[in-house]
Scaffold this motif. Structure first.
Motif, PDB file in Angstrom:
ATOM      1  N   ARG A 295     -19.865  -4.226 -42.161  1.00 44.27           N
ATOM      2  CA  ARG A 295     -20.542  -2.883 -41.699  1.00 44.27           C
ATOM      3  C   ARG A 295     -20.517  -3.154 -40.241  1.00 44.27           C
ATOM      4  N   GLY A 296     -20.015  -2.180 -39.437  1.00 43.29           N
ATOM      5  CA  GLY A 296     -20.068  -2.115 -38.132  1.00 43.29           C
ATOM      6  C   GLY A 296     -19.329  -2.987 -37.254  1.00 43.29           C
ATOM      7  N   VAL A 297     -18.204  -3.584 -37.826  1.00 45.56           N
ATOM      8  CA  VAL A 297     -17.630  -4.539 -37.170  1.00 45.56           C
ATOM      9  C   VAL A 297     -16.345  -4.148 -36.619  1.00 45.56           C
ATOM     10  N   SER A 298     -16.058  -4.730 -35.594  1.00 41.61           N
ATOM     11  CA  SER A 298     -14.739  -4.750 -34.834  1.00 41.61           C
ATOM     12  C   SER A 298     -13.909  -6.064 -34.119  1.00 41.61           C
ATOM     13  N   SER A 299     -12.973  -5.542 -33.393  1.00 45.16           N
ATOM     14  CA  SER A 299     -12.397  -6.928 -32.704  1.00 45.16           C
ATOM     15  C   SER A 299     -13.377  -7.517 -31.757  1.00 45.16           C
ATOM     16  N   SER A 300     -14.251  -6.918 -31.423  1.00 43.50           N
ATOM     17  CA  SER A 300     -15.576  -7.475 -30.420  1.00 43.50           C
ATOM     18  C   SER A 300     -16.316  -8.202 -31.292  1.00 43.50           C
ATOM     19  N   SER A 301     -16.443  -8.159 -32.609  1.00 41.29           N
ATOM     20  CA  SER A 301     -17.582  -8.940 -33.541  1.00 41.29           C
ATOM     21  C   SER A 301     -17.016 -10.343 -33.828  1.00 41.29           C
ATOM     22  N   VAL A 302     -18.015 -11.140 -33.632  1.00 44.97           N
ATOM     23  CA  VAL A 302     -17.695 -12.644 -34.077  1.00 44.97           C
ATOM     24  C   VAL A 302     -17.715 -12.658 -35.704  1.00 44.97           C
ATOM     25  N   TYR A 303     -16.440 -13.483 -36.167  1.00 40.74           N
ATOM     26  CA  TYR A 303     -16.617 -13.417 -37.818  1.00 40.74           C
ATOM     27  C   TYR A 303     -17.185 -15.130 -37.675  1.00 40.74           C
ATOM     28  N   ASN A 335     -11.137   0.096 -43.035  1.00 39.25           N
ATOM     29  CA  ASN A 335     -12.772  -0.628 -43.435  1.00 39.25           C
ATOM     30  C   ASN A 335     -13.564   0.495 -43.957  1.00 39.25           C
ATOM     31  N   ILE A 336     -14.315  -0.029 -45.022  1.00 39.97           N
ATOM     32  CA  ILE A 336     -15.128   1.086 -46.011  1.00 39.97           C
ATOM     33  C   ILE A 336     -16.736   0.455 -45.440  1.00 39.97           C
ATOM     34  N   GLY A 337     -16.807  -0.151 -44.579  1.00 37.27           N
ATOM     35  CA  GLY A 337     -18.251  -0.840 -44.332  1.00 37.27           C
ATOM     36  C   GLY A 337     -19.234   0.320 -43.901  1.00 37.27           C
ATOM     37  N   GLY A 338     -18.652   1.305 -43.408  1.00 38.48           N
ATOM     38  CA  GLY A 338     -19.644   2.608 -43.101  1.00 38.48           C
ATOM     39  C   GLY A 338     -20.445   3.264 -44.431  1.00 38.48           C
ATOM     40  N   ASN A 339     -19.633   3.067 -45.711  1.00 35.70           N
ATOM     41  CA  ASN A 339     -20.238   3.505 -47.009  1.00 35.70           C
ATOM     42  C   ASN A 339     -20.883   2.534 -47.662  1.00 35.70           C
ATOM     43  N   LEU A 340     -21.089   1.161 -47.181  1.00 36.97           N
ATOM     44  CA  LEU A 340     -21.665  -0.027 -47.778  1.00 36.97           C
ATOM     45  C   LEU A 340     -23.080  -0.281 -46.968  1.00 36.97           C
ATOM     46  N   SER A 341     -23.845  -0.821 -47.721  1.00 41.14           N
ATOM     47  CA  SER A 341     -25.020  -1.436 -47.411  1.00 41.14           C
ATOM     48  C   SER A 341     -25.266  -2.761 -47.483  1.00 41.14           C
ATOM     49  N   ARG A 342     -24.395  -3.229 -48.512  1.00 40.54           N
ATOM     50  CA  ARG A 342     -24.332  -4.414 -49.331  1.00 40.54           C
ATOM     51  C   ARG A 342     -22.975  -4.693 -50.089  1.00 40.54           C
ATOM     52  N   VAL A 343     -22.646  -5.936 -50.385  1.00 40.64           N
ATOM     53  CA  VAL A 343     -21.540  -6.232 -51.281  1.00 40.64           C
ATOM     54  C   VAL A 343     -21.787  -7.330 -52.088  1.00 40.64           C
ATOM     55  N   TYR A 344     -21.331  -7.161 -53.078  1.00 43.44           N
ATOM     56  CA  TYR A 344     -21.652  -8.366 -54.398  1.00 43.44           C
ATOM     57  C   TYR A 344     -20.452  -9.243 -54.535  1.00 43.44           C
ATOM     58  N   MET A 366     -24.531  -7.524 -43.050  1.00 46.09           N
ATOM     59  CA  MET A 366     -24.922  -6.632 -44.136  1.00 46.09           C
ATOM     60  C   MET A 366     -25.598  -7.712 -45.379  1.00 46.09           C
ATOM     61  N   SER A 367     -26.071  -7.026 -46.245  1.00 49.37           N
ATOM     62  CA  SER A 367     -26.625  -7.643 -47.526  1.00 49.37           C
ATOM     63  C   SER A 367     -25.324  -8.404 -48.172  1.00 49.37           C
ATOM     64  N   VAL A 368     -25.425  -9.600 -48.589  1.00 50.23           N
ATOM     65  CA  VAL A 368     -24.441 -10.093 -49.406  1.00 50.23           C
ATOM     66  C   VAL A 368     -25.114 -10.779 -50.802  1.00 50.23           C
ATOM     67  N   ILE A 369     -24.525 -10.250 -51.820  1.00 52.98           N
ATOM     68  CA  ILE A 369     -25.483 -10.553 -53.005  1.00 52.98           C
ATOM     69  C   ILE A 369     -24.516 -11.357 -54.039  1.00 52.98           C
ATOM     70  N   THR A 370     -24.682 -12.611 -54.436  1.00 56.57           N
ATOM     71  CA  THR A 370     -23.990 -13.385 -55.071  1.00 56.57           C
ATOM     72  C   THR A 370     -24.192 -13.225 -56.443  1.00 56.57           C
ATOM     73  N   ILE A 371     -23.330 -13.346 -57.457  1.00 59.69           N
ATOM     74  CA  ILE A 371     -23.492 -13.190 -58.859  1.00 59.69           C
ATOM     75  C   ILE A 371     -22.800 -14.167 -59.700  1.00 59.69           C
ATOM     76  N   GLY A 372     -23.208 -15.129 -60.483  1.00 60.83           N
ATOM     77  CA  GLY A 372     -22.416 -16.226 -61.083  1.00 60.83           C
ATOM     78  C   GLY A 372     -22.905 -17.670 -61.104  1.00 60.83           C
ATOM     79  N   THR A 373     -22.479 -18.753 -60.693  1.00 62.81           N
ATOM     80  CA  THR A 373     -22.941 -19.844 -60.333  1.00 62.81           C
ATOM     81  C   THR A 373     -22.545 -20.459 -58.856  1.00 62.81           C
ATOM     82  N   THR A 374     -23.304 -21.445 -58.494  1.00 64.38           N
ATOM     83  CA  THR A 374     -22.995 -22.076 -57.122  1.00 64.38           C
ATOM     84  C   THR A 374     -21.693 -22.385 -56.964  1.00 64.38           C
TER      85      THR A 374
END
Length: 490
Positions: A295-303, A335-344, A366-374
């Motif tokens: 969300r809101g990332v571009s080539s000037s944003s650090v990954y 990029n679909i980040g503009g439509n997302l507040s989170r990713v599962y 953005m909020s990153v929600i993990t589902i499953g095991t460690t």
């Protein structure tokens, strides 16, 4: 790396070489190079001479590039076989004495075969599976199929996700023979068992499969679901590979771009990223996927950022500047980040390296929600080192750096604990089926309702069998992220 070639050489010097860096965060870089001619020796036999040549090459590269290069023994035994020599100079992990040690560096006899497998090309039946003890206290072993590649020999033979293999070539699998039966040879006759409750029953059904050289497409499945007023995009992605082995075209990255273009067109406003079987791969592909989601990332944003050892860091900074240690996001029209507040993100303990980089790299944005095991837990990077002269055939994969997200976080060496724990059951539904345990839980968390009317919460319908590992751990991308950067003339 010791002799001058096309660059100013710092005080400690480097051998003449061309370093093709593709960093593994896990991170694998392609590094051809480091070629100082070893000292002329008069060994007692040819094998010892070859060992000395290869081991001198190994040692000099490791002294320059290994993350723990200050821990390499002063006088290692160079007469050892190269794989044993490599192992002897590692700063190995120990839970009590070396909790910061190396769990991941490795070496292979053929750099060429290594490169092919890192790009998804291997001799394979085309399926991956988890190994379990058949029952508590039993010596017998079964292999449960996790997924089957489209067009592969396994699919053509009729194997599918959830199938349980109990016999190979007429022999019942057990602790003593499963490795030789499953991982040796190319022709297999698999005998299947069925599940009755939590009991396994052998059947007369067999599937004959011959392994072939096969190129895996890591983009396994994508779907869009409309549930409870939400438009949910779903992607199963099994390895971070830009394109087929030997190709200069990023075919698979382009395929992801097209999928997210469709997600955008269809108004996807929730995303489920299925990385449960993704052991890593190229960081360029990791950056590409993250750039389609963030969300809101571009080539000037650090990954993410990299920390290398104190020997090579000044040289890399002098030659390439601080940007050498930084991977930014890409500006992507899909990029679909503009439509997302989170990713599962769906995870297991086979979710490693470049997959964990996605989780860590997106968290500041953005909020990153993990589902499953460690997840597996790998926040360090390696490079594949090969000899560009072709005289030395070995390829090695030493850890060379540690990664950090834009917030300076790198605290997942023990893996990411899931936000919501869900184990895969013994009876597996197809990936993409909204009743499937992990996807079902993600849809429930998104919409507040379950498509199946039932949920696979932690411990409910969990697989009762004890795991012995998985074929996924044999993939070359296991625990690696390969990020091709640039050619370095050192």
């Amino acid at each position: 790396m010791r002799n001058q070639h096309a660059v100013a050489i710092p005080a400690f010097g480097f051998r003449q070489s061309t370093l093709m860096l593709a960093f593994l965060l896990g991170v694998t870089t392609l590094l051809s190079g480091c070629k100082k001619e070893p000292e002329v020796v008069e060994p007692e036999d040819t094998a010892t001479a070859e060992n000395l040549t290869v081991n001198e090459w190994i040692l000099e590269n490791m002294q320059d590039l290994y993350f723990w290069n200050d821990k390499i023994p002063a006088n290692p035994d160079k007469t050892l076989a190269p794989d044993k020599f490599f192992d002897s100079i590692l700063y190995k992990y120990d839970a009590s004495s070396r909790p910061d040690g190396d769990r991941f560096s490795w070496i292979e006899e053929s750099a060429e075969d290594l490169q092919a497998s890192l790009s998804g090309e291997t001799t394979t039946t085309g399926m991956e599976y988890t190994l379990y003890l058949r029952a508590t206290g039993s010596d017998e072993v079964i292999a449960q199929v996790l997924y089957v590649l489209p067009g592969s020999p396994a699919e053509q033979a009729g194997l599918k996700r959830g199938d349980i293999i109990s016999r190979v070539n007429g022999q019942t699998l057990n602790r003593s023979n499963y490795a030789s039966l499953l991982f040796s040879g190319t022709t297999f006759r698999f005998g299947l068992a069925s599940v009755s409750g939590n009991t396994l029953v052998d059947t007369d059904v067999t599937r004959s499969v011959t392994a072939t050289v096969f190129q895996e497409n890591p983009v396994f499945l994508d779907s869009v679901y409309t549930v409870g007023g939400k438009t949910i995009g779903y992607l199963v992605y099994n390895q971070f590979v830009p394109g087929p082995n030997g190709s200069s075209t990023a075919t698979y990255d382009a395929q992801l771009d097209a999928i997210f273009g469709e997600f955008k067109t269809k108004g996807v406003n929730e995303l489920v990223l299925d990385l449960r079987y993704n052991p890593g791969g190229y960081t360029s592909s990791s950056a590409n996927l993250a750039s389609l989601i963030g969300r809101g990332v571009s080539s000037s944003s650090v990954y993410f950022r990299e920390q290398w050892n104190s020997t090579i860091t000044p040289y890399l900074r002098q030659e390439y500047g601080d940007s050498f240690f930084v991977q930014n996001f890409l500006t992507k029209s899909q990029n679909i980040g503009g439509n997302l507040s989170r990713v599962y993100v769906l995870t297991t303990d086979y979710t490693a390296s470049a997959s964990e980089l996605i989780i860590n790299g997106l968290r500041p944005y953005m909020s990153v929600i993990t589902i499953g095991t460690t997840t597996y837990g790998k926040n360090v990077g390696s490079i594949t080192i090969s000899d560009e002269t072709g005289k030395i055939k070995w390829g090695m994969q030493p850890i060379v750096f540690k990664s950090f997200n834009s917030a300076g976080q790198s605290d997942y060496a023990a893996g990411f604990t899931p936000s919501f724990e869900v184990e895969e059951p013994l009876s597996l539904l197809p990936l993409g089926d909204t009743r499937e345990a992990m996807l079902n839980e993600a849809i429930y968390r998104i919409t507040g309702s379950s498509p199946s009317g039932r949920r696979a919460t932690a411990g409910v319908n969990a697989n009762p069998l004890s795991s012995l590992g998985s074929s996924l751990q044999r993939k070359a991308s296991w625990g690696r992220m390969i990020k091709p950067l640039k050619t370095l003339n050192l």
